[in-house]
Design a protein around this motif. Structure first.
Motif, PDB file in Angstrom:
ATOM      1  N   HIS A   1      31.010  40.506  48.114  1.00  0.00           N
ATOM      2  CA  HIS A   1      31.677  40.639  49.655  1.00  0.00           C
ATOM      3  C   HIS A   1      32.301  39.497  50.215  1.00  0.00           C
ATOM      4  CE1 HIS A   1      29.179  44.371  49.338  1.00  0.00           C
ATOM      5  NE2 HIS A   1      28.191  44.049  50.089  1.00  0.00           N
TER       6      HIS A   1
ATOM      7  N   ILE B   1      29.606  48.775  49.164  1.00  0.00           N
ATOM      8  CA  ILE B   1      30.870  48.379  50.152  1.00  0.00           C
ATOM      9  C   ILE B   1      30.488  49.034  51.399  1.00  0.00           C
ATOM     10  CG2 ILE B   1      33.189  49.034  50.677  1.00  0.00           C
ATOM     11  CD1 ILE B   1      33.955  48.154  47.900  1.00  0.00           C
TER      12      ILE B   1
ATOM     13  N   TYR C   1      27.527  38.265  53.785  1.00  0.00           N
ATOM     14  CA  TYR C   1      28.586  37.848  53.051  1.00  0.00           C
ATOM     15  C   TYR C   1      28.389  36.312  53.684  1.00  0.00           C
ATOM     16  CZ  TYR C   1      31.404  38.292  57.201  1.00  0.00           C
ATOM     17  OH  TYR C   1      31.785  38.562  58.734  1.00  0.00           O
TER      18      TYR C   1
ATOM     19  N   LEU D   1      28.132  46.887  53.208  1.00  0.00           N
ATOM     20  CA  LEU D   1      28.950  45.648  53.860  1.00  0.00           C
ATOM     21  C   LEU D   1      29.572  46.315  55.186  1.00  0.00           C
ATOM     22  CD1 LEU D   1      30.244  43.042  53.957  1.00  0.00           C
ATOM     23  CD2 LEU D   1      32.351  44.049  52.696  1.00  0.00           C
TER      24      LEU D   1
END
Ligand code: BYC
Length: 331
Positions: free
Chosen positions: A57, A111, A121, A114
């Motif tokens: 990320h 993802i 991150y 995230l």
């Protein structure tokens, strides 16, 4: 028939698991790489997924701060170099998501975590890039910090992660040199340009030291991670390496490191440096840094707007593989 009916007690399984875990640890202690098909402790798998996904990320969110400067780079040459660097970061994300997928998670799932804000991150990408000198400082300091961290990860116990790191480190070295070159040129320029370089160092120095994570005493995962040789060196050890390597580079540029407590300590053979503002670090990783909201929103928007393209690529790949199968049958 259940295991209990067959006379197999729970403790047999517990003994078996303890035996497997002991053999697994012995393998790590002996420096033998763990590969995706090997048995691995569940905690080890989870620890790797957490770290590798955060790392992946960071690479793709890390494209955003510098990406915003591609159109504003001061010459065609600088533009081409920056474009190549930002593309490299996408490639790093790809290798790392690939390494994480070998642990049984999908890229889509990572993802999604995230985008939902469930997965972290690197804190460093939540700071604004105000001037061209900041682009230089990112290459020099952020990529410099990344190399120090990642050179150590080349010896990580998990094969796919360690191998991804080898290639990434080679590319990061180019990134770091281009950043230092931007700073060098500015420092050779007018007084105003040199002042711009100094201000960039002032802004990025402390956030870069925070990239290495909390102090060892406060690091939640370090002890277990180091026992499993996922991490080879502690956060503080790598941070010290960053200071020791970077201070002479700043001196060569003729810049001042913004730390009144910084001094060489001959007794330790290292630089002593001032206290890090951990309050700021925790605020940034909790989502309240200067650019957290903007970075995540940009990333989510890019994913939404690019959905049609990914779908088209997938449809094309499916059609191609169907055609290949048909050709295979004909042959
Ligand atoms: N930012 O127990 P600790 C690049 C979290 S990309 C945010 O010490 P660990 C580049 C940590 O995750 C560079 N969060 O953790 C790309 C944990 O939270 P959770 C990225 C941080 O994992 C594009 C908690 O704090 N590099 O270079 O043992 C352009 C406690 O920490 C940070 C990597 O990802 C942070 N800075 O050690 C240019 C390298 N620090 O998960 C450049 C791989 C800590 O419990 N990662 N946290 O919620 C690592 O080496 C390690 O994960 C860390 C942290 C040293 C970062």
């Amino acid at each position: 028939m259940s295991y209990e009916d067959a006379g197999v007690t729970h403790s047999v399984f517990a003994d078996d698991l303890a035996g497997r875990e002991a053999a697994f640890q012995a393998k790590i202690d002996a420096g033998i790489a763990i590969e995706p098909q090997d048995w691995m402790a569940e905690g080890y798998r989870k620890m790797l997924i957490r770290q590798i996904s955060q790392h992946a990320h960071s690479e793709i969110i890390g494209q955003l701060p510098e990406g915003g400067w591609i159109t504003r780079a001061p010459s065609l040459e600088r533009k081409a170099i920056l474009l190549a660097k930002v593309q490299d970061e996408a490639g790093h994300g790809l290798y790392l998501y690939g390494a994480a997928e070998t642990l049984g998670v999908s890229r889509e799932q990572l993802i999604a975590e995230l985008h939902d804000g469930k997965s972290k991150y690197s804190s460093i990408f939540n700071y604004p890039v105000l001037t061209w000198a900041d682009v230089g400082a990112i290459g020099w300091l952020v990529d410099g910090a990344a190399i120090i961290n990642q050179t150590s990860l080349c010896r990580c116990s998990y094969g796919p992660y360690a191998r991804a790191m080898v290639r990434i480190c080679k590319e990061e070295s180019f990134h770091q040199r281009q950043g230092y070159d931007v700073m060098w040129r500015l420092c050779q320029g007018t007084e105003k340009q040199k002042a711009m370089a100094q201000e960039a160092l002032d802004r990025w120095w402390w956030p870069c030291l925070m990239m290495f994570g909390p102090a060892d005493a406060d690091s939640v995962h370090s002890m277990q991670s180091m026992a499993w040789k996922i991490k080879i060196h502690s956060n503080d050890a790598l941070r010290q390496r960053m200071v020791d390597q970077t201070v002479p580079q700043a001196e060569y540029l003729g810049l001042r490191v913004p730390d009144p407590d910084l001094r060489w300590n001959p007794a330790r053979d290292h630089y002593d440096f001032g206290a890090i503002d951990w309050h700021e670090f925790h605020r940034v990783i909790a989502g309240e840094g200067p650019c957290n909201h903007e970075r995540l929103a940009t990333r989510v928007r890019a994913a939404e707007e690019g959905a049609w393209f990914r779908e088209a690529l997938a449809a094309y790949a499916e059609k191609q593989s169907g055609a290949e199968c048909r050709n295979e049958v004909k042959r």
